[in-house]
Design an enzyme around this catalytic site. Sequence first.
Site, PDB file in Angstrom:
ATOM      1  N   ARG A 194       0.996  -1.136  -0.121  1.00 30.00           N
ATOM      2  CA  ARG A 194       0.038   0.040   0.085  1.00 30.00           C
ATOM      3  C   ARG A 194       0.967   1.361  -0.152  1.00 30.00           C
ATOM      4  O   ARG A 194       1.912   1.073   0.755  1.00 30.00           O
ATOM      5  CB  ARG A 194      -1.081  -0.073   1.334  1.00 30.00           C
ATOM      6  CG  ARG A 194      -1.972  -0.837   1.382  1.00 30.00           C
ATOM      7  CD  ARG A 194      -3.233  -0.598   0.109  1.00 30.00           C
ATOM      8  NE  ARG A 194      -4.336  -1.544   0.373  1.00 30.00           N
ATOM      9  CZ  ARG A 194      -4.258  -2.422  -0.348  1.00 30.00           C
ATOM     10  NH1 ARG A 194      -3.612  -2.812  -1.455  1.00 30.00           N
ATOM     11  NH2 ARG A 194      -5.564  -3.293  -0.167  1.00 30.00           N
ATOM     12  N   HIS A 203      -1.822  -0.396  -9.747  1.00 31.28           N
ATOM     13  CA  HIS A 203      -2.469  -1.083  -8.743  1.00 31.28           C
ATOM     14  C   HIS A 203      -3.087  -2.163  -9.565  1.00 31.28           C
ATOM     15  O   HIS A 203      -4.161  -2.473  -9.136  1.00 31.28           O
ATOM     16  CB  HIS A 203      -3.428  -0.297  -7.820  1.00 31.28           C
ATOM     17  CG  HIS A 203      -3.696  -1.124  -6.428  1.00 31.28           C
ATOM     18  ND1 HIS A 203      -4.095  -0.180  -5.357  1.00 31.28           N
ATOM     19  CD2 HIS A 203      -3.697  -2.368  -6.188  1.00 31.28           C
ATOM     20  CE1 HIS A 203      -4.201  -1.206  -4.575  1.00 31.28           C
ATOM     21  NE2 HIS A 203      -4.131  -2.469  -4.924  1.00 31.28           N
TER      22      HIS A 203
HETATM   23  N1  LIG Z   1      -0.944  -4.515  -4.937  1.00 32.00           N
HETATM   24  C1  LIG Z   1      -1.840  -5.241  -4.955  1.00 32.00           C
HETATM   25  O1  LIG Z   1      -2.460  -5.441  -6.233  1.00 32.00           O
HETATM   26  C2  LIG Z   1      -2.311  -5.904  -3.886  1.00 32.00           C
HETATM   27  C3  LIG Z   1      -3.012  -7.064  -3.896  1.00 32.00           C
HETATM   28  C4  LIG Z   1      -3.409  -7.699  -2.913  1.00 32.00           C
HETATM   29  C5  LIG Z   1      -2.964  -7.224  -1.646  1.00 32.00           C
HETATM   30  N2  LIG Z   1      -2.190  -6.124  -1.397  1.00 32.00           N
HETATM   31  C6  LIG Z   1      -1.596  -5.915  -0.162  1.00 32.00           C
HETATM   32  O2  LIG Z   1      -0.402  -7.109   0.185  1.00 32.00           O
HETATM   33  C7  LIG Z   1      -0.711  -6.984   1.676  1.00 32.00           C
HETATM   34  C8  LIG Z   1      -0.044  -8.387   2.105  1.00 32.00           C
HETATM   35  O3  LIG Z   1      -1.126  -9.452   1.666  1.00 32.00           O
HETATM   36  P1  LIG Z   1      -1.131 -10.820   2.506  1.00 32.00           P
HETATM   37  O4  LIG Z   1      -2.383 -11.620   2.203  1.00 32.00           O
HETATM   38  O5  LIG Z   1       0.231 -11.320   2.331  1.00 32.00           O
HETATM   39  O6  LIG Z   1      -1.304 -10.575   4.042  1.00 32.00           O
HETATM   40  P2  LIG Z   1      -1.117 -11.440   5.444  1.00 32.00           P
HETATM   41  O7  LIG Z   1      -1.208 -12.710   5.108  1.00 32.00           O
HETATM   42  O8  LIG Z   1      -2.037 -10.950   6.459  1.00 32.00           O
HETATM   43  O9  LIG Z   1       0.268 -11.054   5.754  1.00 32.00           O
HETATM   44  C9  LIG Z   1       0.767  -9.880   6.241  1.00 32.00           C
HETATM   45  C10 LIG Z   1       2.391 -10.048   6.622  1.00 32.00           C
HETATM   46  O10 LIG Z   1       2.556  -8.637   7.001  1.00 32.00           O
HETATM   47  C11 LIG Z   1       3.125  -8.772   8.341  1.00 32.00           C
HETATM   48  N3  LIG Z   1       3.173  -7.481   9.024  1.00 32.00           N
HETATM   49  C12 LIG Z   1       2.179  -7.103   9.426  1.00 32.00           C
HETATM   50  N4  LIG Z   1       2.533  -5.733  10.260  1.00 32.00           N
HETATM   51  C13 LIG Z   1       3.737  -5.692  10.264  1.00 32.00           C
HETATM   52  C14 LIG Z   1       4.768  -4.862  10.862  1.00 32.00           C
HETATM   53  N5  LIG Z   1       4.488  -3.645  11.537  1.00 32.00           N
HETATM   54  N6  LIG Z   1       6.142  -5.171  10.612  1.00 32.00           N
HETATM   55  C15 LIG Z   1       6.580  -6.263   9.809  1.00 32.00           C
HETATM   56  N7  LIG Z   1       5.526  -6.786   9.330  1.00 32.00           N
HETATM   57  C16 LIG Z   1       4.305  -6.865   9.432  1.00 32.00           C
HETATM   58  C17 LIG Z   1       2.785  -9.827   8.915  1.00 32.00           C
HETATM   59  O11 LIG Z   1       3.576 -10.371  10.163  1.00 32.00           O
HETATM   60  P3  LIG Z   1       3.140 -11.713  10.872  1.00 32.00           P
HETATM   61  O12 LIG Z   1       3.320 -12.538  10.208  1.00 32.00           O
HETATM   62  O13 LIG Z   1       4.153 -11.622  12.180  1.00 32.00           O
HETATM   63  O14 LIG Z   1       1.962 -11.539  11.418  1.00 32.00           O
HETATM   64  C18 LIG Z   1       2.449 -10.811   7.968  1.00 32.00           C
HETATM   65  O15 LIG Z   1       3.615 -11.741   7.940  1.00 32.00           O
HETATM   66  C19 LIG Z   1      -2.418  -6.768   1.844  1.00 32.00           C
HETATM   67  O16 LIG Z   1      -2.510  -6.371   3.131  1.00 32.00           O
HETATM   68  C20 LIG Z   1      -2.544  -5.636   0.780  1.00 32.00           C
HETATM   69  O17 LIG Z   1      -1.962  -4.330   1.470  1.00 32.00           O
HETATM   70  C21 LIG Z   1      -1.833  -5.700  -2.629  1.00 32.00           C
END
Ligand SMILES: NC(=O)c1ccc[n+]([C@@H]2O[C@H](COP(=O)([O-])OP(=O)(O)OC[C@H]3O[C@@H](n4cnc5c(N)ncnc54)[C@H](OP(=O)(O)O)[C@@H]3O)[C@@H](O)[C@H]2O)c1
Length: 298
Positions: free
Chosen positions: A213, A261
Amino acid sequence: MNILISHTHAQSAKRWHEEMLMLLPNASVKVWPDVEQGWADYAIGWQPPKELFISQNKLKAFFSAAAGVDHLLKNPALPKGLPIIRLEDAGMGLQMAEYCLLEVGRQYHRRDDYLAQQHAQTWGFLKSEKRSEYVVGIFGAGVLAKEIVKGLTSFGYRSQTYSRSSTQALADFLSTSRVLILCAPLTPETQDYFNAERFAMLPKGAYVINVARGGLVVDDDLLAAMDSGHLSGATLDVFREEPLPKTHRFWLHPKIRMTPHVSAVTLIGPSTKQVAMKLDRYSKGEPITGLVDRKKGY
Ligand SMILES: NC(=O)c1ccc[n+]([C@@H]2O[C@H](COP(=O)([O-])OP(=O)(O)OC[C@H]3O[C@@H](n4cnc5c(N)ncnc54)[C@H](OP(=O)(O)O)[C@@H]3O)[C@@H](O)[C@H]2O)c1
């Protein structure tokens, strides 16, 4: 079971409606705003308006039609205790892995240097480093980061992830990452996380890829780190404001590559299947994954 669909794009709302009717034949499915007050048991959606939560006051859960829930959590009418279930991968992991691999490969294989050579009509071999010594750091170690790691590994790159629960020190993680991929949610903790101080921890010449993001990055600090020559460039898929305002310096900056995006779009087929499966299980009181922790913000 009464299910309400809400989507910013009418065509997507129509697809969700058709698919949910097919996948859950015993359910009634309607599309916002064509619904009576208090009708829905469950809602599914992308960026629902606050009026939806005011009108649908008997919701048992909300299913996000996206992986990130930062927008949703900022909705002023979102009821405090309402369970939120987010999309997990649903075909986004492979897209994101390919997007990142393309960008990492372009850096590792010095494609910009080759382009400069081409324009100078120069024929010359440019040495690359040992791939096994080229470490790609991923900030985030969740569902999508894991797919990026898989992709990188299959091409022989070394990678490391950093997350809230990491034991590795942030300074160590950043100082050893030649390419830094941001793939963590936008939360109060990660807002403005990548500022001048943290960019300075990256090795000289490091490259940044943001597929998470826009709010994770302090734009002016990223620009300053590139203008000073500390960072070699950045690929940005996400921005603090989308669409990016025409006046923003990112548009024409020579070290920035941008996409609007699109690094991982929601695929309706796998997403509707996942949501239907979770809805069915949730309504029967069976365990499901993807429940958002409202305190952590993801
Ligand atoms: N650009 C696009 O088209 C697109 C598409 C889809 C998603 N996204 C973005 O990608 C993000 C990740 O998706 P996901 O499904 O992989 O999420 P997820 O499975 O919830 O994983 C989030 C990861 O971020 C880590 N995290 C959270 N807060 C943190 C912090 N303060 N410091 C360090 N690490 C932190 C978490 O740590 P822990 O493992 O310790 O909990 C976890 O490993 C989404 O939230 C979204 O914003 C973007």
